[in-house]
Design a protein around this motif. Structure first.
Motif, PDB file in Angstrom:
ATOM      1  N   ASN A 167      54.452  40.801  45.103  1.00 58.46           N
ATOM      2  CA  ASN A 167      54.470  39.548  45.680  1.00 58.46           C
ATOM      3  C   ASN A 167      53.658  38.548  44.956  1.00 58.46           C
ATOM      4  OD1 ASN A 167      55.764  38.777  48.313  1.00 58.46           O
ATOM      5  ND2 ASN A 167      54.755  41.002  48.688  1.00 58.46           N
ATOM      6  N   GLY A 168      52.230  38.841  44.344  1.00 57.14           N
ATOM      7  CA  GLY A 168      51.391  38.217  43.669  1.00 57.14           C
ATOM      8  C   GLY A 168      50.352  38.994  43.264  1.00 57.14           C
ATOM      9  N   GLY A 169      49.069  38.301  43.480  1.00 56.28           N
ATOM     10  CA  GLY A 169      47.947  38.771  42.671  1.00 56.28           C
ATOM     11  C   GLY A 169      47.643  40.329  42.998  1.00 56.28           C
ATOM     12  N   LEU A 170      47.658  40.939  44.171  1.00 60.74           N
ATOM     13  CA  LEU A 170      47.430  42.277  44.355  1.00 60.74           C
ATOM     14  C   LEU A 170      48.234  43.199  43.405  1.00 60.74           C
ATOM     15  CD1 LEU A 170      46.844  44.142  47.614  1.00 60.74           C
ATOM     16  CD2 LEU A 170      49.193  44.559  46.491  1.00 60.74           C
ATOM     17  N   GLY A 171      49.718  42.665  43.435  1.00 59.64           N
ATOM     18  CA  GLY A 171      50.747  43.652  42.552  1.00 59.64           C
ATOM     19  C   GLY A 171      50.374  43.258  41.078  1.00 59.64           C
ATOM     20  N   ARG A 172      50.220  42.408  40.612  1.00 56.47           N
ATOM     21  CA  ARG A 172      50.106  42.013  39.276  1.00 56.47           C
ATOM     22  C   ARG A 172      48.724  42.442  38.822  1.00 56.47           C
ATOM     23  NH1 ARG A 172      52.203  42.014  34.678  1.00 56.47           N
ATOM     24  NH2 ARG A 172      50.105  42.699  33.495  1.00 56.47           N
ATOM     25  N   LEU A 173      47.613  42.616  39.515  1.00 56.92           N
ATOM     26  CA  LEU A 173      46.511  43.266  39.162  1.00 56.92           C
ATOM     27  C   LEU A 173      46.693  44.868  38.963  1.00 56.92           C
ATOM     28  CD1 LEU A 173      43.337  42.613  39.243  1.00 56.92           C
ATOM     29  CD2 LEU A 173      43.245  43.978  41.393  1.00 56.92           C
ATOM     30  N   ALA A 174      47.471  45.320  39.879  1.00 59.52           N
ATOM     31  CA  ALA A 174      47.774  46.955  39.606  1.00 59.52           C
ATOM     32  C   ALA A 174      48.434  46.924  38.252  1.00 59.52           C
ATOM     33  CB  ALA A 174      48.623  47.261  40.757  1.00 59.52           C
ATOM     34  N   PRO A 200      58.408  40.482  51.524  1.00 58.31           N
ATOM     35  CA  PRO A 200      58.080  39.159  50.854  1.00 58.31           C
ATOM     36  C   PRO A 200      56.722  38.503  51.446  1.00 58.31           C
ATOM     37  CG  PRO A 200      60.145  38.796  52.218  1.00 58.31           C
ATOM     38  CD  PRO A 200      59.790  40.007  52.325  1.00 58.31           C
ATOM     39  N   GLU A 201      56.409  38.848  52.619  1.00 60.03           N
ATOM     40  CA  GLU A 201      55.334  38.476  53.247  1.00 60.03           C
ATOM     41  C   GLU A 201      54.027  39.053  52.596  1.00 60.03           C
ATOM     42  OE1 GLU A 201      57.393  40.165  55.732  1.00 60.03           O
ATOM     43  OE2 GLU A 201      58.662  38.201  55.698  1.00 60.03           O
ATOM     44  N   ASP A 202      53.160  38.283  51.898  1.00 60.10           N
ATOM     45  CA  ASP A 202      52.107  38.929  51.501  1.00 60.10           C
ATOM     46  C   ASP A 202      51.058  38.243  52.631  1.00 60.10           C
ATOM     47  OD1 ASP A 202      52.244  36.139  50.681  1.00 60.10           O
ATOM     48  OD2 ASP A 202      51.291  36.492  49.092  1.00 60.10           O
ATOM     49  N   ARG A 203      49.936  38.722  52.619  1.00 58.17           N
ATOM     50  CA  ARG A 203      48.955  38.492  53.692  1.00 58.17           C
ATOM     51  C   ARG A 203      49.262  37.659  54.982  1.00 58.17           C
ATOM     52  NH1 ARG A 203      46.982  36.395  48.990  1.00 58.17           N
ATOM     53  NH2 ARG A 203      48.909  36.187  48.106  1.00 58.17           N
ATOM     54  N   LEU A 232      59.856  49.679  59.776  1.00 61.27           N
ATOM     55  CA  LEU A 232      60.413  49.886  58.310  1.00 61.27           C
ATOM     56  C   LEU A 232      59.069  49.875  57.274  1.00 61.27           C
ATOM     57  CD1 LEU A 232      62.596  50.755  56.508  1.00 61.27           C
ATOM     58  CD2 LEU A 232      63.189  48.386  56.269  1.00 61.27           C
ATOM     59  N   ARG A 233      58.155  48.989  57.573  1.00 62.55           N
ATOM     60  CA  ARG A 233      57.016  48.809  56.622  1.00 62.55           C
ATOM     61  C   ARG A 233      56.219  49.957  56.567  1.00 62.55           C
ATOM     62  NH1 ARG A 233      54.796  43.084  54.718  1.00 62.55           N
ATOM     63  NH2 ARG A 233      53.885  44.259  52.778  1.00 62.55           N
ATOM     64  N   LEU A 234      56.068  50.358  57.772  1.00 59.31           N
ATOM     65  CA  LEU A 234      55.003  51.513  58.258  1.00 59.31           C
ATOM     66  C   LEU A 234      55.765  52.802  57.516  1.00 59.31           C
ATOM     67  CD1 LEU A 234      52.661  53.100  59.340  1.00 59.31           C
ATOM     68  CD2 LEU A 234      54.045  53.307  61.596  1.00 59.31           C
ATOM     69  N   THR A 266      44.589  48.436  52.310  1.00 64.02           N
ATOM     70  CA  THR A 266      44.807  49.399  53.164  1.00 64.02           C
ATOM     71  C   THR A 266      46.125  49.817  53.131  1.00 64.02           C
ATOM     72  OG1 THR A 266      45.377  47.554  54.653  1.00 64.02           O
ATOM     73  CG2 THR A 266      43.119  48.570  54.694  1.00 64.02           C
ATOM     74  N   HIS A 267      47.189  49.124  52.299  1.00 62.22           N
ATOM     75  CA  HIS A 267      48.578  49.665  52.601  1.00 62.22           C
ATOM     76  C   HIS A 267      49.082  51.224  52.330  1.00 62.22           C
ATOM     77  CE1 HIS A 267      48.554  45.339  50.917  1.00 62.22           C
ATOM     78  NE2 HIS A 267      48.453  45.330  52.138  1.00 62.22           N
ATOM     79  N   PRO A 268      48.086  51.754  51.102  1.00 67.84           N
ATOM     80  CA  PRO A 268      48.309  53.259  51.004  1.00 67.84           C
ATOM     81  C   PRO A 268      47.278  53.999  51.960  1.00 67.84           C
ATOM     82  CG  PRO A 268      47.803  52.018  49.053  1.00 67.84           C
ATOM     83  CD  PRO A 268      47.415  51.211  50.085  1.00 67.84           C
ATOM     84  N   LYS A 307      38.272  31.833  51.111  1.00 62.98           N
ATOM     85  CA  LYS A 307      39.401  32.528  51.321  1.00 62.98           C
ATOM     86  C   LYS A 307      40.178  33.189  50.091  1.00 62.98           C
ATOM     87  CE  LYS A 307      39.643  30.567  55.528  1.00 62.98           C
ATOM     88  NZ  LYS A 307      39.748  31.574  56.812  1.00 62.98           N
ATOM     89  N   GLU A 308      39.736  32.916  49.110  1.00 65.85           N
ATOM     90  CA  GLU A 308      40.580  33.286  47.824  1.00 65.85           C
ATOM     91  C   GLU A 308      39.606  34.576  47.555  1.00 65.85           C
ATOM     92  OE1 GLU A 308      43.482  34.178  46.565  1.00 65.85           O
ATOM     93  OE2 GLU A 308      44.021  32.418  46.092  1.00 65.85           O
ATOM     94  N   ALA A 309      39.934  35.658  47.645  1.00 64.05           N
ATOM     95  CA  ALA A 309      39.247  36.904  47.122  1.00 64.05           C
ATOM     96  C   ALA A 309      38.594  36.863  45.905  1.00 64.05           C
ATOM     97  CB  ALA A 309      39.984  38.159  47.645  1.00 64.05           C
ATOM     98  N   SER A 310      39.616  36.485  44.976  1.00 67.40           N
ATOM     99  CA  SER A 310      39.220  36.293  43.379  1.00 67.40           C
ATOM    100  C   SER A 310      40.129  35.369  42.878  1.00 67.40           C
ATOM    101  CB  SER A 310      39.432  37.701  42.903  1.00 67.40           C
ATOM    102  OG  SER A 310      39.317  37.597  41.316  1.00 67.40           O
ATOM    103  N   GLY A 311      41.426  35.571  42.896  1.00 68.67           N
ATOM    104  CA  GLY A 311      42.249  35.004  42.086  1.00 68.67           C
ATOM    105  C   GLY A 311      42.341  35.742  40.612  1.00 68.67           C
TER     106      GLY A 311
END
Ligand code: 26Q
Length: 822
Positions: free
Chosen positions: A117-124, A269-272, A279-281, A321-323, A649-653
């Motif tokens: 989606n965004g930051g978390l995925g790109r960070l990985a 497509p829902e981040d946060r 299905l998500r579980l 926490t997703h994994p 609110k923005e953990a890092s960016g």
């Protein structure tokens, strides 16, 4: 076996040969897509030679290996970065040129894997690049979504979502690893028996989904390591049995197959914003279980059957926490499959799993309804309950009688499973993603846990790979840097600071400015081609690009633009530095307000276009389908970087870091990594505005904020807001932005209006924008600031981040220092 050479001539011949063999064509007759596949396959051959060496070295060294589990990896295109990391860009560019082909045309043919989606995925994804480049042995684990994040179109000023079928024409980079396919079980019940006096838990009546791994190699820059990104794909073990056709069971059978394969069908497509979807579980458990089964299999094969040594050879890092089901799943495998006792298993888990938190926003904290987990994962549910029971017992000793506190800290409470609590309680490391975020975790989110187990908590500021976000996306600036300070910074990015003195060098600044202009022209060209929008590269390029969310406050930017428009329209003598405000943002399909903000931005753009005098100094452009590939064009062209989140609110960016590295100056709040950016460049090279994080948090606690008083006292705000609903912005549909308008003024159900303090921070923002406008007119001053931003960005390389993770959390040994073969 001698390594095949990859010089210019052999690259040429290989490409010609492949096109002949795959397509039966000469290069002249081949399409761009066919040439892309031939080139990619050549790069892949080159990578595969290294894969072998990398694996052998790892197996020989028998060191610890990291498994980075993430439900998202936003990789972006691979081809150019692979060439770069293989030190072969020049060879490929020239080989193709001699074949009459512009490499840029070929690179565009690669579909972008948008598995995030965004930051978390790109960070990985940045982490994978740095891990390999630092020669650290690792594997990324995720889901091979058939459809990544939706593609966005703007139709009549509104977002429309289209499916992203990135796998349609195959994925040249991946290989199926059938030998590692395994089963994941869902549903059924647990039968408890005793075998030889030992309690055993036998799963019954479950249904099986097959997990098939596909590996994508991630090469390091001038490194030995090639680490795989393992993507799990769901497959039904049921084959459509032709025999059953006659019996009429085939419809039901094919339905079952579809149900199983739905698991890896599409990225949510829902981040946060958390929603308890079955299905998500299933997705989360599916890839976590498959990854863990593989991890244990590989450990036993490579190291030992003795599970107590697992933490010496394996570290499992969970990206949010997703994994988090890795916690009870590892317990299950150790107890039910390996025969360990609870205490042994629990000790191993607590030495093997590390957890990163990416948000403090309560609506994003994952929790699963108890009955859902019980039904879908009965044995996991039992384990979670037992973990919870033991945890609460322990907490009772710390906080006797303090039921409220224990309930807040519990894994299971009020019929929900709280994933963050489980991850904190059961992992050995909990880290935040910036200094400020780390503090908030300790003082607020996990305050009580920090009292009980303070040694777990740390903060490691995010980073971005300078190889993709500078060297690959901004080759001209890279060349200028190399000419000025040499190339040491490439392997040691903090050396970029050697550029700092060049801020005072007029000739250097001119070159820097010329490059920025080229990058602006490149973006203008892309906008013309893709959206038929024309912008003048002489304008200041001001960019806000990130997911659309209220807390990120695209609305603050939009409201300010409307105020600027009014100043122009109301006062014939008003002037400003000509500026184009560029937005890039996807809104979650179900996030109504976010979609309204997109409408507002598009409406602003139209309103201004209609006013001949206004459009000479003010433009608004919405860049469609913001993704990694468009970011690579957009960011190098930016002069101003908008980082407007409500403080805390923005953990890092991480976008903030990419813009800075490419010489954009930030206007932003003291939030996330902006704080550290301001420390690096100094307050004179950044525009900081707005409430500080502690004030924001006090305001929430006091609950006395009333946006109406600001609305009433500030004429410019009042006028702009009225235009949202009086037909000025939305002539065809004046009511369209009503909810947005109300959200800024009125609270509902006890919560206050303007929950993200847009009106509260407006005055301060507007003042900062005035200063920025004045400074931009002073070309020398502005360019100095821009150069200093690039010069001080080295610390935000993900190489620094990964080194910190390794020194404080993982403790991996880099792969051998044997002589590097090229
Ligand atoms: C929630 C519930 C259930 C399943 C999934 C989710 C979910 C999915 C994605 C929750 C959050 C996300 C994405 C979060 C994210 O991108 N956070 C960003 O992470 C960046 C990397 O650390 C930070 O720089 C950003 O500040 C942070 O917003």
């Amino acid at each position: 076996m001698p390594a095949t050479k990859f010089d210019k001539e052999s690259i040429k011949n290989t490409i010609i040969g492949k096109i002949q063999r795959y397509n039966g064509l000469t290069i002249e007759d081949a399409s761009k897509a066919q040439i892309y596949r031939a080139v990619a396959s050549t790069v892949r051959d080159q990578i595969m030679q290294k894969v072998l060496l990398s694996r052998e070295t790892r197996k020989r060294q028998k060191g610890k290996r990291l498994y980075y589990l993430s439900v998202e990896f936003l990789m972006g295109r691979s081809m150019y970065c692979n060439m770069l990391n293989l030190l072969s860009t020049k060879e490929y560019t020239e080989a193709l040129k001699e074949l009459g082909i512009d490499i840029k045309d070929i690179l565009k043919e690669e579909p972008e894997p948008g598995l995030g989606n965004g930051g978390l995925g790109r960070l990985a994804a940045c982490f994978m690049d740095s891990l390999s480049s630092l020669d650290l042995p690792a594997m990324g684990c995720t889901i091979r979504y058939e459809y990544g994040l939706f593609r966005q179109k703007i139709v009549d000023g509104q977002q429309v979502e289209l499916p992203d079928s990135w796998l349609e024409n195959g994925n040249v980079w991946e290989t199926a690893a059938m030998e590692d396919a395994c089963e994941v079980h869902f549903g059924g019940y647990v039968e408890e028996t005793e075998i030889n006096g030992i309690k055993r838990y036998i799963p019954r009546d479950y249904y099986t989904v097959e997990a098939v791994p596909y590996d994508m190699p991630v090469v390091g820059y001038d490194a030995t390591a090639v680490n795989p990104l393992r993507m799990w794909s769901a497959r039904s073990p049921k084959k459509l049995d032709l025999g059953s056709f006659g019996e009429g069971h085939y419809v039901q059978a094919s339905e079952e197959i579809e149900l199983a394969e739905a698991i890896s069908k599409v990225l949510y497509p829902e981040d946060r914003h958390y929603e308890g979807k079955m299905l998500r579980l299933k997705q989360h458990y599916f890839f976590t279980s498959a990854s863990l089964q593989y991890i244990l299999k590989e450990y036993k094969r490579t190291y030992s059957k003795d599970m107590s040594k697992l933490p010496e050879k394996v570290v499992i890092h969970i990206n949010d926490t997703h994994p988090g089901m890795a916690v009870p799943e590892l317990m299950r495998l150790l107890i039910d499959e390996e025969g360990l006792g609870w205490d042994e298993a629990s000790a191993i888990v607590q030495k093997t799993i590390a957890y990163t938190n990416h948000t403090i926003m309560s609506e994003a904290l994952e929790k699963w309804p108890v009955n859902m987990v019980q039904q879908l994962l009965p044995r996991i549910y039992q384990i979670i309950c037992e973990m919870n029971r033991r945890l609460c017992e322990r907490l009772w000793n710390y906080f006797p009688g303090d039921w409220d506190r224990i309930a807040r800290m519990a894994i299971v409470s009020y019929d929900n499973i709280h994933m963050a609590n489980m991850c904190v309680a059961m992992s050995y490391s909990v880290n935040g993603v910036s200094k400020l975020h780390g503090e908030i975790l300790k003082e607020e989110t996990f305050h009580d846990y920090n009292l009980v187990m303070p040694e777990k908590f740390s903060a490691i500021t995010n980073g971005i790979t300078h190889r993709r976000w500078l060297m690959s996306c901004n080759p001209e600036l890279t060349a200028l840097i190399n000419d000025s300070i040499g190339t040491d910074w490439i392997k040691n990015p903090e050396k970029l600071s050697d550029l700092k003195p060049f801020a005072d060098d007029a000739a250097f600044r001119d070159k820097f400015a010329v490059i920025k202009m080229h990058n602006k022209e490149r973006l203008a060209k892309m906008l013309k081609e893709r959206q038929n929008v024309e912008i003048d590269p002489q304008f200041m390029f001001d960019v806000q690009a990130k997911r659309l969310h209220e807390y990120k406050r695209q609305m603050l930017n939009a409201l300010h633009i409307l105020v600027l428009y009014n100043r122009i329209v109301n006062d014939e003598s008003f002037t400003m530095e000509p500026r184009v405000f560029i937005f890039g943002a996807k809104a979650s399909p179900g996030y109504y307000r976010a979609k309204q903000v997109i409408r507002m931005i598009c409406a602003l753009s139209e309103l201004i276009e209609k006013h001949p005098r206004a459009r000479k100094m003010l433009r608004v452009v919405f860049l469609e389908n913001y993704d990694v590939s468009s970011a690579e064009v957009l960011i190098p062209a930016a002069e101003v970087s908008e980082q407007l989140s409500t403080a805390s609110k923005e953990a890092s960016g991480t976008g903030n870091m990419k813009f800075m590295m490419n010489g954009a100056v930030t206007i932003g709040t003291m939030d996330g990594a902006n704080v550290e950016i301001s420390e690096q460049v100094g307050m004179e090279n950044i525009y900081i505005f707005g409430m500080r994080s502690d004030t924001v948090r006090d305001m929430y606690r006091e609950n006395t904020y009333n946006p109406m008083t600001i609305y009433e006292s500030n004429h410019e705000i009042r006028q702009a807001m009225t235009q949202m609903i009086d037909g000025t912005l939305m002539p065809g549909n004046p009511a369209a932005l009503q909810d947005l308008y109300h959200s800024l003024l009125l609270g509902s159900w006890g919560s206050m209006g303007d929950s993200y303090f847009v009106l509260k921070d407006f005055g301060s923002y507007s003042m900062a924008q005035r200063r920025l406008n004045t400074d931009y007119a002073n070309r020398e001053k502005w360019l100095k600031m821009a150069v200093i931003n690039t010069a001080m960005s080295g610390i935000f390389s993900s190489d620094r981040t990964i080194k910190e993770y390794n020194d404080t959390i993982w403790h991996l040994t880099p792969l051998g220092t044997e002589k590097k073969k090229k």
